[in-house]
Design a protein around this motif. Structure first.
Motif, PDB file in Angstrom:
ATOM      1  N   SER A  75       0.832  -1.198   0.000  1.00 56.28           N
ATOM      2  CA  SER A  75       0.000   0.000   0.000  1.00 56.28           C
ATOM      3  C   SER A  75       0.869   1.252   0.000  1.00 56.28           C
ATOM      4  N   LEU A  76       0.207   2.397   0.071  1.00 57.81           N
ATOM      5  CA  LEU A  76       0.900   3.684   0.201  1.00 57.81           C
ATOM      6  C   LEU A  76       0.555   4.221   1.590  1.00 57.81           C
ATOM      7  N   PRO A  77       1.536   4.359   2.465  1.00 64.05           N
ATOM      8  CA  PRO A  77       1.220   4.740   3.848  1.00 64.05           C
ATOM      9  C   PRO A  77       0.664   6.156   3.949  1.00 64.05           C
ATOM     10  N   ASN A  78       0.948   6.978   2.949  1.00 63.63           N
ATOM     11  CA  ASN A  78       0.485   8.372   2.965  1.00 63.63           C
ATOM     12  C   ASN A  78      -0.675   8.588   2.000  1.00 63.63           C
ATOM     13  N   SER A  79      -1.376   7.528   1.681  1.00 65.75           N
ATOM     14  CA  SER A  79      -2.452   7.627   0.690  1.00 65.75           C
ATOM     15  C   SER A  79      -3.660   8.395   1.231  1.00 65.75           C
ATOM     16  N   PRO A  80      -4.300   9.256   0.467  1.00 68.08           N
ATOM     17  CA  PRO A  80      -3.863   9.666  -0.860  1.00 68.08           C
ATOM     18  C   PRO A  80      -2.711  10.672  -0.774  1.00 68.08           C
ATOM     19  N   ALA A  81      -1.599  10.300  -1.379  1.00 67.77           N
ATOM     20  CA  ALA A  81      -0.448  11.198  -1.410  1.00 67.77           C
ATOM     21  C   ALA A  81      -0.787  12.405  -2.271  1.00 67.77           C
ATOM     22  N   THR A  82      -0.269  13.538  -1.890  1.00 72.71           N
ATOM     23  CA  THR A  82      -0.580  14.787  -2.589  1.00 72.71           C
ATOM     24  C   THR A  82       0.571  15.219  -3.485  1.00 72.71           C
ATOM     25  N   ILE A  83       0.278  15.421  -4.760  1.00 69.89           N
ATOM     26  CA  ILE A  83       1.236  16.069  -5.660  1.00 69.89           C
ATOM     27  C   ILE A  83       0.679  17.470  -5.900  1.00 69.89           C
ATOM     28  N   ASP A  84       1.396  18.456  -5.406  1.00 73.91           N
ATOM     29  CA  ASP A  84       0.936  19.843  -5.505  1.00 73.91           C
ATOM     30  C   ASP A  84       1.121  20.382  -6.917  1.00 73.91           C
ATOM     31  N   ALA A  85       0.270  21.346  -7.263  1.00 68.97           N
ATOM     32  CA  ALA A  85       0.349  21.945  -8.604  1.00 68.97           C
ATOM     33  C   ALA A  85       1.683  22.656  -8.824  1.00 68.97           C
ATOM     34  N   ASP A  86       2.314  23.109  -7.741  1.00 67.99           N
ATOM     35  CA  ASP A  86       3.583  23.825  -7.923  1.00 67.99           C
ATOM     36  C   ASP A  86       4.803  22.914  -7.730  1.00 67.99           C
ATOM     37  N   TYR A  87       4.577  21.613  -7.609  1.00 67.22           N
ATOM     38  CA  TYR A  87       5.702  20.666  -7.474  1.00 67.22           C
ATOM     39  C   TYR A  87       6.243  20.339  -8.864  1.00 67.22           C
ATOM     40  N   ARG A  88       7.526  20.495  -9.029  1.00 65.18           N
ATOM     41  CA  ARG A  88       8.156  20.251 -10.334  1.00 65.18           C
ATOM     42  C   ARG A  88       9.149  19.093 -10.289  1.00 65.18           C
ATOM     43  N   GLY A  89       9.245  18.469  -9.117  1.00 63.42           N
ATOM     44  CA  GLY A  89      10.209  17.372  -8.982  1.00 63.42           C
ATOM     45  C   GLY A  89       9.646  16.070  -9.520  1.00 63.42           C
ATOM     46  N   GLU A  90      10.467  15.058  -9.471  1.00 63.56           N
ATOM     47  CA  GLU A  90      10.038  13.726  -9.906  1.00 63.56           C
ATOM     48  C   GLU A  90       8.951  13.208  -8.962  1.00 63.56           C
ATOM     49  N   VAL A  91       7.908  12.661  -9.525  1.00 58.30           N
ATOM     50  CA  VAL A  91       6.865  12.030  -8.712  1.00 58.30           C
ATOM     51  C   VAL A  91       7.449  10.729  -8.161  1.00 58.30           C
ATOM     52  N   LYS A  92       7.315  10.551  -6.854  1.00 53.06           N
ATOM     53  CA  LYS A  92       7.826   9.329  -6.223  1.00 53.06           C
ATOM     54  C   LYS A  92       6.724   8.685  -5.404  1.00 53.06           C
ATOM     55  N   VAL A  93       6.779   7.401  -5.325  1.00 53.01           N
ATOM     56  CA  VAL A  93       5.727   6.652  -4.636  1.00 53.01           C
ATOM     57  C   VAL A  93       6.328   6.015  -3.388  1.00 53.01           C
ATOM     58  N   ILE A  94       5.708   6.298  -2.240  1.00 51.15           N
ATOM     59  CA  ILE A  94       6.128   5.614  -1.013  1.00 51.15           C
ATOM     60  C   ILE A  94       5.327   4.324  -0.942  1.00 51.15           C
ATOM     61  N   LEU A  95       6.016   3.209  -0.973  1.00 50.11           N
ATOM     62  CA  LEU A  95       5.324   1.924  -0.821  1.00 50.11           C
ATOM     63  C   LEU A  95       5.595   1.379   0.565  1.00 50.11           C
ATOM     64  N   VAL A  96       4.593   0.715   1.123  1.00 52.97           N
ATOM     65  CA  VAL A  96       4.778   0.033   2.400  1.00 52.97           C
ATOM     66  C   VAL A  96       4.313  -1.402   2.234  1.00 52.97           C
ATOM     67  N   ASN A  97       5.038  -2.287   2.868  1.00 54.54           N
ATOM     68  CA  ASN A  97       4.677  -3.701   2.826  1.00 54.54           C
ATOM     69  C   ASN A  97       4.070  -4.071   4.177  1.00 54.54           C
ATOM     70  N   TYR A  98       2.751  -4.178   4.231  1.00 56.35           N
ATOM     71  CA  TYR A  98       2.071  -4.563   5.471  1.00 56.35           C
ATOM     72  C   TYR A  98       1.979  -6.085   5.615  1.00 56.35           C
ATOM     73  N   GLY A  99       2.512  -6.789   4.631  1.00 50.76           N
ATOM     74  CA  GLY A  99       2.387  -8.248   4.632  1.00 50.76           C
ATOM     75  C   GLY A  99       3.495  -8.940   5.411  1.00 50.76           C
ATOM     76  N   LYS A 100       3.406 -10.279   5.430  1.00 49.62           N
ATOM     77  CA  LYS A 100       4.408 -11.074   6.164  1.00 49.62           C
ATOM     78  C   LYS A 100       5.554 -11.506   5.256  1.00 49.62           C
ATOM     79  N   GLU A 101       5.310 -11.409   3.930  1.00 49.93           N
ATOM     80  CA  GLU A 101       6.323 -11.845   2.964  1.00 49.93           C
ATOM     81  C   GLU A 101       7.014 -10.620   2.377  1.00 49.93           C
ATOM     82  N   SER A 102       8.297 -10.758   2.008  1.00 50.92           N
ATOM     83  CA  SER A 102       8.930  -9.637   1.320  1.00 50.92           C
ATOM     84  C   SER A 102       8.391  -9.571  -0.110  1.00 50.92           C
ATOM     85  N   PHE A 103       8.498  -8.400  -0.704  1.00 51.12           N
ATOM     86  CA  PHE A 103       7.884  -8.149  -2.005  1.00 51.12           C
ATOM     87  C   PHE A 103       8.905  -7.427  -2.874  1.00 51.12           C
TER      88      PHE A 103
END
Ligand SMILES: O=c1ccn([C@H]2C[C@H](O)[C@@H](COP(=O)(O)OP(=O)(O)OP(=O)(O)O)O2)c(=O)[nH]1
Ligand SMILES: [Mg+2]
Length: 153
Positions: A75-103
């Motif tokens: 999942s995304l721990p900060n969901s819904p993540a906000t991309i601001d209209a004035d952000y010009r950097g690379e969009v990055k996704v924070i992923l979190v693994n809430y499961g028991k297995e590595s992914f």
């Protein structure tokens, strides 16, 4: 359709696309030189390889993909993540693994979806008090209605 400028900050980037005719979100793919191993209960910042320029009055939200959530508890721990209209950097996704297995996340894997939405901005006017409402300051379950009342059997 509103035209939005997009720049590949990494030439290998898969640009986001709507998977179906009326999809709300565009799938966002990981842009990686090598796979990332996401251990249980850990996070990783995954680059998308692109940057966008949203028009004023819009935001982009990054949300989890339900298939990954259901099958792997990714999942995304900060969901819904906000991309601001004035952000010009690379969009990055924070992923979190809430499961028991590595992914493992590999280049090109669709890891999130991006919904572009209008946002209102407000100006606060400081006041002495707020107007009456039936709810008043009740919240957090004060109406006492729990799911059990709606059960039919
Ligand atoms: O999952 C995310 C969240 C944010 N951002 C980018 C776009 C956003 O416009 C900027 C700032 O995000 P946010 O306001 O959520 O982070 P912050 O912790 O408040 O940092 P800042 O002080 O830079 O606003 O970072 C991403 O690329 N991915
Ligand atoms: Mg911020």
């Amino acid at each position: 359709m509103i035209k939005v400028k997009i720049v590949r900050v990494n030439k290998k980037a898969h640009l986001p696309v709507y998977a179906t005719a009326h999809a709300a979100g565009m799938d966002v793919a990981a842009c990686l030189d090598e796979p990332v191993l996401l251990e249980p209960f850990s996070t990783a910042l995954i680059p998308s390889g692109f940057a966008i320029e949203l028009p004023e009055g819009y935001e982009a939200q990054l949300r989890p993909r339900s298939g990954l959530a259901l099958k792997h508890l990714i999942s995304l721990p900060n969901s819904p993540a906000t991309i601001d209209a004035d952000y010009r950097g690379e969009v990055k996704v924070i992923l979190v693994n809430y499961g028991k297995e590595s992914f493992t996340v590999a280049h090109g894997d669709r890891i999130a979806q991006m919904v572009v939405a209008r946002v209102e901005r407000v100006e606060f006017e400081e006041a002495e008090e707020l107007s009456f409402s039936q709810r008043g300051d009740g919240g957090f379950g004060h109406t006492g209605i729990s799911a059990v009342h709606f059960r039919t059997h």
